[in-house]
Write a protein that holds these residues in place. Structure first.
Motif, mmCIF file in Angstrom:
data_model
loop_
_atom_site.group_PDB
_atom_site.id
_atom_site.type_symbol
_atom_site.label_atom_id
_atom_site.label_comp_id
_atom_site.label_asym_id
_atom_site.label_seq_id
_atom_site.Cartn_x
_atom_site.Cartn_y
_atom_site.Cartn_z
ATOM 1 N N ALA A 1 0.328 5.116 10.065
ATOM 2 C CA ALA A 1 -0.304 6.164 11.116
ATOM 3 C C ALA A 1 0.454 5.552 12.053
ATOM 4 O O ALA A 1 0.541 6.768 12.838
ATOM 5 C CB ALA A 1 -1.979 5.139 11.215
ATOM 6 N N ARG A 2 0.592 3.770 12.422
ATOM 7 C CA ARG A 2 1.606 4.116 13.810
ATOM 8 C C ARG A 2 3.216 4.889 13.431
ATOM 9 O O ARG A 2 3.888 5.279 15.035
ATOM 10 C CB ARG A 2 1.803 2.472 13.756
ATOM 11 C CG ARG A 2 1.100 1.742 14.006
ATOM 12 C CD ARG A 2 1.428 0.261 14.378
ATOM 13 N NE ARG A 2 1.707 -0.810 13.477
ATOM 14 C CZ ARG A 2 1.236 -0.742 12.322
ATOM 15 N NH1 ARG A 2 -0.103 -1.270 12.327
ATOM 16 N NH2 ARG A 2 1.924 -2.034 11.671
ATOM 17 N N LYS B 1 6.688 11.777 9.606
ATOM 18 C CA LYS B 1 5.371 13.447 9.831
ATOM 19 C C LYS B 1 4.741 13.671 9.249
ATOM 20 O O LYS B 1 3.847 13.977 8.990
ATOM 21 C CB LYS B 1 6.540 14.454 9.379
ATOM 22 C CG LYS B 1 8.528 14.387 9.885
ATOM 23 C CD LYS B 1 8.030 15.004 11.188
ATOM 24 C CE LYS B 1 9.563 14.982 12.186
ATOM 25 N NZ LYS B 1 9.546 14.881 13.999
ATOM 26 N N LEU C 1 1.060 11.774 7.029
ATOM 27 C CA LEU C 1 0.278 10.287 6.717
ATOM 28 C C LEU C 1 0.090 10.365 4.680
ATOM 29 O O LEU C 1 -0.656 9.234 4.709
ATOM 30 C CB LEU C 1 -1.520 10.556 7.623
ATOM 31 C CG LEU C 1 -1.798 11.168 8.722
ATOM 32 C CD1 LEU C 1 -2.607 10.423 9.587
ATOM 33 C CD2 LEU C 1 -1.142 9.085 9.479
ATOM 34 N N VAL D 1 3.542 7.033 12.372
ATOM 35 C CA VAL D 1 3.189 9.014 12.349
ATOM 36 C C VAL D 1 3.378 9.468 13.876
ATOM 37 O O VAL D 1 4.128 10.399 15.012
ATOM 38 C CB VAL D 1 2.219 9.037 11.719
ATOM 39 C CG1 VAL D 1 1.873 10.440 12.703
ATOM 40 C CG2 VAL D 1 2.854 9.749 10.346
ATOM 41 N N LYS D 2 3.060 8.366 14.222
ATOM 42 C CA LYS D 2 2.519 8.208 16.399
ATOM 43 C C LYS D 2 3.364 7.961 17.285
ATOM 44 O O LYS D 2 3.822 9.235 17.883
ATOM 45 C CB LYS D 2 1.974 7.662 16.766
ATOM 46 C CG LYS D 2 0.916 7.124 18.028
ATOM 47 C CD LYS D 2 -0.140 6.637 18.365
ATOM 48 C CE LYS D 2 -0.541 6.305 19.708
ATOM 49 N NZ LYS D 2 -1.474 5.000 19.912
ATOM 50 N N ALA D 3 4.748 7.336 16.538
ATOM 51 C CA ALA D 3 5.943 6.893 16.999
ATOM 52 C C ALA D 3 6.547 8.107 16.924
ATOM 53 O O ALA D 3 7.996 8.129 17.358
ATOM 54 C CB ALA D 3 6.818 5.536 16.353
ATOM 55 N N GLU E 1 -2.298 2.075 7.986
ATOM 56 C CA GLU E 1 -1.952 1.415 9.656
ATOM 57 C C GLU E 1 -0.392 1.560 9.961
ATOM 58 O O GLU E 1 -0.584 1.969 11.338
ATOM 59 C CB GLU E 1 -2.834 0.394 9.648
ATOM 60 C CG GLU E 1 -3.913 -0.260 9.365
ATOM 61 C CD GLU E 1 -5.065 -0.187 7.949
ATOM 62 O OE1 GLU E 1 -5.945 0.310 8.203
ATOM 63 O OE2 GLU E 1 -3.529 -0.606 7.510
#
Length: 131
Positions: free
Chosen positions: A48-49, A57, A59, A51-53, A45
């Motif tokens: 993933a946060r 680069k 997962l 990467v989203k931010a 989790e």
């Protein structure tokens, strides 16, 4: 001057592969630049946060299996991000890894530079969970 890992750094090494812990513990004794461990094992989790931010680069980070750590330089009690400091930390980490006979990779040697990142070599350490 010899530096020591803080309690927070030691806590951030929980569930990190023992070979990488050994390298970090030896490197802190060799480095001319104090550092702390900002992150070791990450949850999917959190990854993933990141990467989203845009802070990561992938997962498929080695942090997910306890095969990576992020280190931050400390100067006068404050975290610093100046690149020359990370070259010195990398020298200490590489020397410690050689002494411990552990194969590591420094993110500062990558095409897309990641100076704080150190991980166990994928060639020697499989991408399975270490904890």
């Amino acid at each position: 001057m010899t530096f020591h890992l803080s309690t927070r750094s030691l806590n951030n090494l929980i569930h990190v592969h023992p070979d990488l812990i050994g390298v970090v513990e030896l490197a802190i004794q060799k480095t001319p630049v104090d550092f702390c461990v900002t992150e070791g094992l990450r949850s999917p989790e959190r990854q993933a946060r990141l990467v989203k931010a845009g802070a990561s680069k992938t997962l498929k980070s080695r942090h997910l299996t306890g095969h990576a750590v992020d280190l931050a330089a400390i100067v006068d009690g404050k975290i610093r991000w100046d690149w020359p400091l990370y070259f010195k930390i990398a020298e200490a980490m590489k020397a410690a890894a050689k002494e411990e006979n552990v194969s590591i990779v420094w993110g500062g040697d990558w095409k897309m530079k990641d100076g704080p990142h150190f991980e166990l070599s994928r060639k020697v350490y499989p991408a399975t969970r270490s904890v």
